[in-house]
Design a protein around this motif. Structure first.
Motif, mmCIF file in Angstrom:
data_model
loop_
_atom_site.group_PDB
_atom_site.id
_atom_site.type_symbol
_atom_site.label_atom_id
_atom_site.label_comp_id
_atom_site.label_asym_id
_atom_site.label_seq_id
_atom_site.Cartn_x
_atom_site.Cartn_y
_atom_site.Cartn_z
ATOM 1 N N ARG A 88 -7.190 4.191 2.398
ATOM 2 C CA ARG A 88 -8.387 3.400 2.339
ATOM 3 C C ARG A 88 -9.406 3.923 1.095
ATOM 4 N NH1 ARG A 88 -8.662 4.186 7.922
ATOM 5 N NH2 ARG A 88 -10.017 5.692 8.460
ATOM 6 N N ILE A 113 -6.105 1.258 -5.827
ATOM 7 C CA ILE A 113 -5.924 -0.102 -5.732
ATOM 8 C C ILE A 113 -7.465 -0.790 -5.646
ATOM 9 C CG2 ILE A 113 -5.364 -1.931 -3.861
ATOM 10 C CD1 ILE A 113 -3.471 -0.071 -2.832
ATOM 11 N N GLU A 128 -9.030 -4.223 -4.864
ATOM 12 C CA GLU A 128 -8.683 -5.283 -4.100
ATOM 13 C C GLU A 128 -10.059 -6.302 -4.294
ATOM 14 O OE1 GLU A 128 -7.632 -6.379 0.472
ATOM 15 O OE2 GLU A 128 -8.469 -4.537 0.165
ATOM 16 N N VAL A 173 0.877 -1.110 -0.077
ATOM 17 C CA VAL A 173 -0.124 0.010 -0.104
ATOM 18 C C VAL A 173 0.937 1.206 0.170
ATOM 19 C CG1 VAL A 173 -1.730 1.399 1.359
ATOM 20 C CG2 VAL A 173 -1.993 -1.156 1.178
ATOM 21 N N LYS A 191 -7.746 -2.984 2.666
ATOM 22 C CA LYS A 191 -8.759 -1.541 2.878
ATOM 23 C C LYS A 191 -8.617 -1.116 4.586
ATOM 24 C CE LYS A 191 -12.415 0.751 1.816
ATOM 25 N NZ LYS A 191 -12.400 1.868 0.698
ATOM 26 N N HIS A 239 -12.608 -1.813 -2.418
ATOM 27 C CA HIS A 239 -12.618 -3.044 -1.929
ATOM 28 C C HIS A 239 -13.950 -3.977 -2.272
ATOM 29 C CE1 HIS A 239 -13.389 -6.349 1.237
ATOM 30 N NE2 HIS A 239 -11.896 -6.373 1.135
ATOM 31 N N ILE A 264 -8.697 3.080 -2.053
ATOM 32 C CA ILE A 264 -8.900 1.288 -2.128
ATOM 33 C C ILE A 264 -10.231 0.897 -2.578
ATOM 34 C CG2 ILE A 264 -8.434 -0.694 -1.147
ATOM 35 C CD1 ILE A 264 -6.305 0.537 0.271
#
Length: 476
Positions: free
Chosen positions: A304, A279, A281, A269, A299, A309, A307
């Motif tokens: 976060r 990102i 994920e 990260v 996450k 997720h 990200i």
């Protein structure tokens, strides 16, 4: 220069093939059918087909007709002193479709399946929750549950994040039609056609398909079968290419089954945050851990909001319901708009049914039973492979999920094993499904989630016989 009629027809057919009206391996209209459609003479049509054949666009088969030629392998750039592979064009859909289609036959032993054994899930209880939710649906439910989706279901998911110490609000969550939609929407929201994306190698084939549809370019970062992504190679890729997003599985990666350590996740990260890379994920197997504690997703980090997720209930509760979600952080409102303009929303009755099931409080008890079964079945399959296969064969040992990655040795072509196994009623997933080149042609992915019984044991013995046969064949 005057273009002859046969050349015009050839150009028309080529445009249709480029637009995928006619797919690789598909039969073209016969000469006589083309004559009727075009109003041209038989000789003119024949000249057009022969021109396309001379260009390698189509192939003729005696007594059968003309077929679209197979596409060439993806052009891959190999970098000196590096395992990085960069592909500007991804073309994997045809091969994957054929392999997955072959595994749909109920008489086939489904070791090549991507889906868990459906008998592991509480179907009667889910059916009762679905029926109860449908009875209580109001006439306005379809509108009320448009993106971001059912409020109660999103709140239940947010509570599960909170139990892991991850700050995710219900408003950040968008309910989707399975994880593939959440992953596709995430990719769409952080990239434009022509952008570069870092992916794993080997990678879940859904990544390759999504990149192909989106007309993106991929940099494949090598994976270790135990430790996950090579972070040094990732840093090299980030220094070489203008990467906009990184799509990966940090927990129980498909197909290897590996998970990254907490320290490695943190470093990953940090690297991506330093380069301002979004990102994506993919965490659909995160609940299927065998040890006492759920592995943390990426996450959980301070990055976060960048990200996305993605997960679903398909691998751990209700495969047929096709309900997933994305905790989208800073991209939540844009994800909602994209979904409204594409699929509109996930099935409303199914969302309500899942919310009802989660409200009953039986989910965690089900997950505990599921994990125990998956671990027992994985151990049984792995032990049988180690006993039955040649000594050169290596088998992964994941701490969760339901896939085993089997390296057969440099002398064994996994595609040939797949073809022979299918002819004998067994599906497997050859390593070539998980990359844009043939670097994993000596490996297989096997699904270990199905009941371990005499049928499964006999199938492993048959696979072992095929592998022994391939080794002997290559000695001559």
């Amino acid at each position: 220069m005057t273009v002859m009629r046969y050349q015009q027809l050839a150009q028309t057919l080529r445009r249709q093939i480029d637009a995928q009206v006619w797919l690789p391996g598909e039969k073209l209209p016969s000469l006589r059918e083309s004559c009727k459609q075009s109003g041209l003479s038989l000789m003119t049509v024949l000249q057009a087909y022969q021109l396309l054949e001379s260009q390698g666009v189509i192939v003729s088969r005696p007594q059968s007709g003309y077929y679209v030629a197979p596409r060439q392998h993806v052009p891959v750039v190999h970098h000196a002193q590096s395992n990085l592979h960069a592909a500007e064009d991804i073309d994997v859909n045809d091969a994957i479709f054929n392999i997955l289609k072959a595994g749909q036959d109920p008489d086939i032993v489904p070791f090549g399946s991507a889906f868990p054994d459906p008998t592991l899930f509480p179907q009667p209880r889910l059916a009762r929750s679905l029926a109860s939710a449908v009875r209580r649906m109001s006439p306005h439910s379809a509108i009320a549950n448009l993106p971001p989706g059912n409020e109660e279901l999103r709140r239940n998911i947010a509570q599960r994040y909170a139990q892991q110490g991850i700050e995710v609000t219900p408003d950040e969550i968008v309910i989707t039609s399975g994880a593939l939609e959440s992953l596709g929407l995430s990719l769409q929201v952080v990239t434009q056609p022509g952008d570069w994306v870092a992916i794993e190698s080997p990678a879940f084939y859904g990544v390759l398909q999504a990149i192909e549809r989106r007309k993106l370019k991929a940099v494949a970062i090598p994976m270790d079968v135990q430790q996950g992504m090579d972070l040094q190679a990732l840093e090299q890729a980030l220094a070489t290419y203008p990467i906009k997003a990184c799509w990966l599985m940090s927990n129980f990666q498909n197909p290897l089954g590996c998970s990254m350590s907490a320290e490695k996740k943190q470093r990953l990260v940090e690297i991506l945050e330093a380069h301002h890379v979004a990102i994506i994920e993919d965490d659909v197997y995160g609940e299927l851990y065998f040890n006492g504690e759920r592995p943390m997703p990426l996450k959980v980090s301070s990055y976060r909001q960048q990200i996305l997720h993605c997960s679903s209930f398909s691998k751990c509760l209700a495969p047929g319901f096709r309900v997933g979600w994305v905790a989208a952080g800073a991209y939540a409102s844009r994800i909602q708009r994209l979904q409204l303009m594409s699929t509109l929303s996930a099935s409303v009755p199914v969302q309500l049914g899942l919310a009802d099931f989660l409200h009953q409080g039986a989910y965690d008890a089900h997950l505990r039973r599921l994990r125990r079964q998956l671990e027992l079945r994985q151990n049984a399959m792995r032990n049988k492979i180690l006993k039955a296969f040649p000594p050169q064969v290596r088998v992964s040992q994941p701490s969760g999920g339901y896939f085993l990655w089997v390296y057969l040795g440099d002398k064994v072509d996994a595609t040939r094993v797949y073809q022979q196994a299918l002819a004998r009623g067994i599906s497997v997933a050859p390593g070539t499904m998980f990359a844009v080149d043939d670097r994993y042609r000596h490996s297989l992915r096997l699904n270990s989630s199905f009941e371990w019984n005499t049928r499964a044991e006999d199938a492993i013995k048959t696979l072992a016989d095929i592998v022994f046969g391939e080794i002997e064949r290559n000695k001559t």
